[in-house]
Design an enzyme around this catalytic site. Sequence first.
Site, PDB file in Angstrom:
ATOM      1  N   CYS A  60       0.814  -1.220   0.000  1.00 48.44           N
ATOM      2  CA  CYS A  60       0.000   0.000   0.000  1.00 48.44           C
ATOM      3  C   CYS A  60       0.846   1.268   0.000  1.00 48.44           C
ATOM      4  CB  CYS A  60      -0.905   0.053   1.234  1.00 48.44           C
ATOM      5  SG  CYS A  60      -1.417  -1.527   1.898  1.00 48.44           S
ATOM      6  N   ASP A  92      -3.576  -3.161   7.578  1.00 47.28           N
ATOM      7  CA  ASP A  92      -4.582  -4.098   8.061  1.00 47.28           C
ATOM      8  C   ASP A  92      -4.399  -5.505   7.521  1.00 47.28           C
ATOM      9  OD1 ASP A  92      -5.480  -1.828   9.225  1.00 47.28           O
ATOM     10  OD2 ASP A  92      -7.510  -1.900   8.411  1.00 47.28           O
ATOM     11  N   CYS A 133      -2.541   2.994   2.912  1.00 43.16           N
ATOM     12  CA  CYS A 133      -3.322   1.981   3.609  1.00 43.16           C
ATOM     13  C   CYS A 133      -4.496   2.592   4.374  1.00 43.16           C
ATOM     14  CB  CYS A 133      -2.417   1.172   4.538  1.00 43.16           C
ATOM     15  SG  CYS A 133      -3.158  -0.402   5.006  1.00 43.16           S
ATOM     16  N   ASP A 134      -5.439   1.739   4.755  1.00 38.94           N
ATOM     17  CA  ASP A 134      -6.776   2.127   5.203  1.00 38.94           C
ATOM     18  C   ASP A 134      -6.825   3.333   6.143  1.00 38.94           C
ATOM     19  OD1 ASP A 134      -7.317  -0.147   3.807  1.00 38.94           O
ATOM     20  OD2 ASP A 134      -8.292  -1.216   5.435  1.00 38.94           O
ATOM     21  N   LYS A 135      -6.176   3.229   7.305  1.00 44.92           N
ATOM     22  CA  LYS A 135      -6.338   4.267   8.323  1.00 44.92           C
ATOM     23  C   LYS A 135      -5.521   5.507   8.017  1.00 44.92           C
ATOM     24  CE  LYS A 135      -8.915   1.255  10.123  1.00 44.92           C
ATOM     25  NZ  LYS A 135      -8.611   0.252   9.092  1.00 44.92           N
ATOM     26  N   CYS A 205      -5.330  -2.438  -1.313  1.00 42.39           N
ATOM     27  CA  CYS A 205      -6.234  -3.545  -1.664  1.00 42.39           C
ATOM     28  C   CYS A 205      -7.218  -3.133  -2.752  1.00 42.39           C
ATOM     29  CB  CYS A 205      -6.978  -4.020  -0.427  1.00 42.39           C
ATOM     30  SG  CYS A 205      -5.897  -4.709   0.837  1.00 42.39           S
ATOM     31  N   GLU A 455     -10.846  -5.322  13.311  1.00 39.96           N
ATOM     32  CA  GLU A 455     -11.655  -5.799  12.190  1.00 39.96           C
ATOM     33  C   GLU A 455     -11.718  -7.323  12.228  1.00 39.96           C
ATOM     34  OE1 GLU A 455     -10.793  -2.271   8.927  1.00 39.96           O
ATOM     35  OE2 GLU A 455      -9.966  -4.262   8.582  1.00 39.96           O
ATOM     36  N   SER A 481     -13.607  -5.335   8.011  1.00 41.48           N
ATOM     37  CA  SER A 481     -12.858  -4.872   6.861  1.00 41.48           C
ATOM     38  C   SER A 481     -13.821  -4.431   5.772  1.00 41.48           C
ATOM     39  CB  SER A 481     -11.981  -6.015   6.336  1.00 41.48           C
ATOM     40  OG  SER A 481     -11.541  -5.745   5.028  1.00 41.48           O
TER      41      SER A 481
END
Length: 578
Positions: A60, A92, A133-135, A205, A455, A481
Amino acid sequence: MPDDMKRPTFDKSKLPSRHTTVGPERAPHRSYYYAMGMTEEEINQPFVGVATCWNEAAPCNITLNRQAQAVKTGVKAAFGSPREFTTITVTDGIAMGHEGMKSSLVSRDIIADSVELTMRGHCYDALVGLAGCDKSLPGMMMAMIRLNVPSVFLYGGTILPGRFQGRDVTVVDVFEGVGMHAAGKMSSEELHELECVACPSAGSCGGQFTANTMACVSEAIGLALPASAGAPAPYESRDAYAEASGRAVMNLLALGIRPRDIVTRKSLENAARVVAATGGSTNAGLHLPAMAHEAGIEFTLDDVVKIFKETPYIASLKPGGKYVAKDLYEIGGIPIVIKTLLDHGFLHGDCITVTGKTLAENHKDVVFPTNQDVVVPANKPLTPTGGVVGLKGNLAPDGAIVKVAGMKTQTFKGPARVFDCEDDAFAAVVNKKIKAGDVIVIRYEGPKGGPGMREMLSTTAALYGEGLGETVALITDGRFSGGTRGFCVGHVGPEAAVGGPIGLLKDGDIIVLDAVKGILDVELSDAELAERRKAWKPRAHNHQSGALWKYAQLVGPAHLGALTHGGGKAETHTYADI
């Protein structure tokens, strides 16, 4: 640097960097800049923080360093002085399914805090933030809104899809493959082949999971340049958007446009609409309220799910649909989604953006492509309501959230199978102790109780791999997720750790879920719940020191965004005005 570019005039006496660069008393400070090779001219220009989440933790983030160099080129071309720095991420996909996931949501706030402290400590005048990445996406945008200096966000880009047995796959297929392997439906050799091909490049992702959902948010809310989120991470075309982002932040500085001019109640509503329209991650129900909080705007889970309920679902993206983020990019990207929502009256077109123009002005020349089925017109939706809905009831007085995109059945009733952590639930799934009709309850995984609100992708993916994905439901005070599919309800509040009803459940209690009517109930009387509450006692967790302990002391409930500080409403001043 183009010869014909006119040098703008910036009054350093009104910028934060005056505290480190202007006047005889700042000679020691300037000596540090000379030590790094800066010229007097560069020291006299505005300082632009270029913040990335670059690291070698996961694909990521691995291209963010390269993209930052292009941002710096753009800043320099527009007569600014870029100052690059990095912050953390917790990825994650690697943190998932073990104690490491407790660090994930906590990292969102640490990212925001660390960017804030770097900007404050060095008195930078503007910010370009790159995240993968996500956060890291909401964390970076939260910092921008908190600081309120001119800012531009840039997503690092999606991963390319993998190919396995003639079909596109993502990392979620590998998580589901673990369940299939446990059920004897996939050989060890096949699982190994899948893991080797599922993630063939750098990037986040590939489905409409949390990273790509928040990338959509960055464009819809107006903090990112139009179409900047679309190109996959390996594509060098991303560098053009990176350079343009550097130029754009200097233009915002010249115009005096700040993040809180951009992030308003109306632009938050736009962001929520795009999440719903694309069947995005339920994590947006946490992150949008947290971003609003930084601006001093009250925008809770209730507000988010109300918008979800009124928004058509139009993008067939994984996990609920057929396509991945690269497919969306190839038909025109997020602007295609925004264009059809604008055309059919679902978005506020008058919201200002980082271009200095409105959302409607940015998209007026976008042509909706008709020879594709990745995104359908907003007046001919896949379903008339959003891909994510909210639930409430005696089991969730503060609310809960579920992604319904692609779900065949939106009502469920069954006996509770209660677990006090995800690890025990996952073990029960892979050891075939869950049967069709069960409602798995995973509690003490909320923001305080975890701590960190894990998650549950390992468990939900294993259910699908076992063939139970459509025949069981799962509820938790933790999170899911963006890759989770099935009847999986998260953010159940109040959480068990503070005495919420989910903490009072026993095996066999009948749980009623109705995503059509928005209901999450347990078939127990108020009197029975009150009696059980008398016997309930707080449950200690294992993190009594360190960052997770500190987080547990500060963090608030999920429906308000899992907040850790007073936000914009509590401010006496903003950093931008120092």
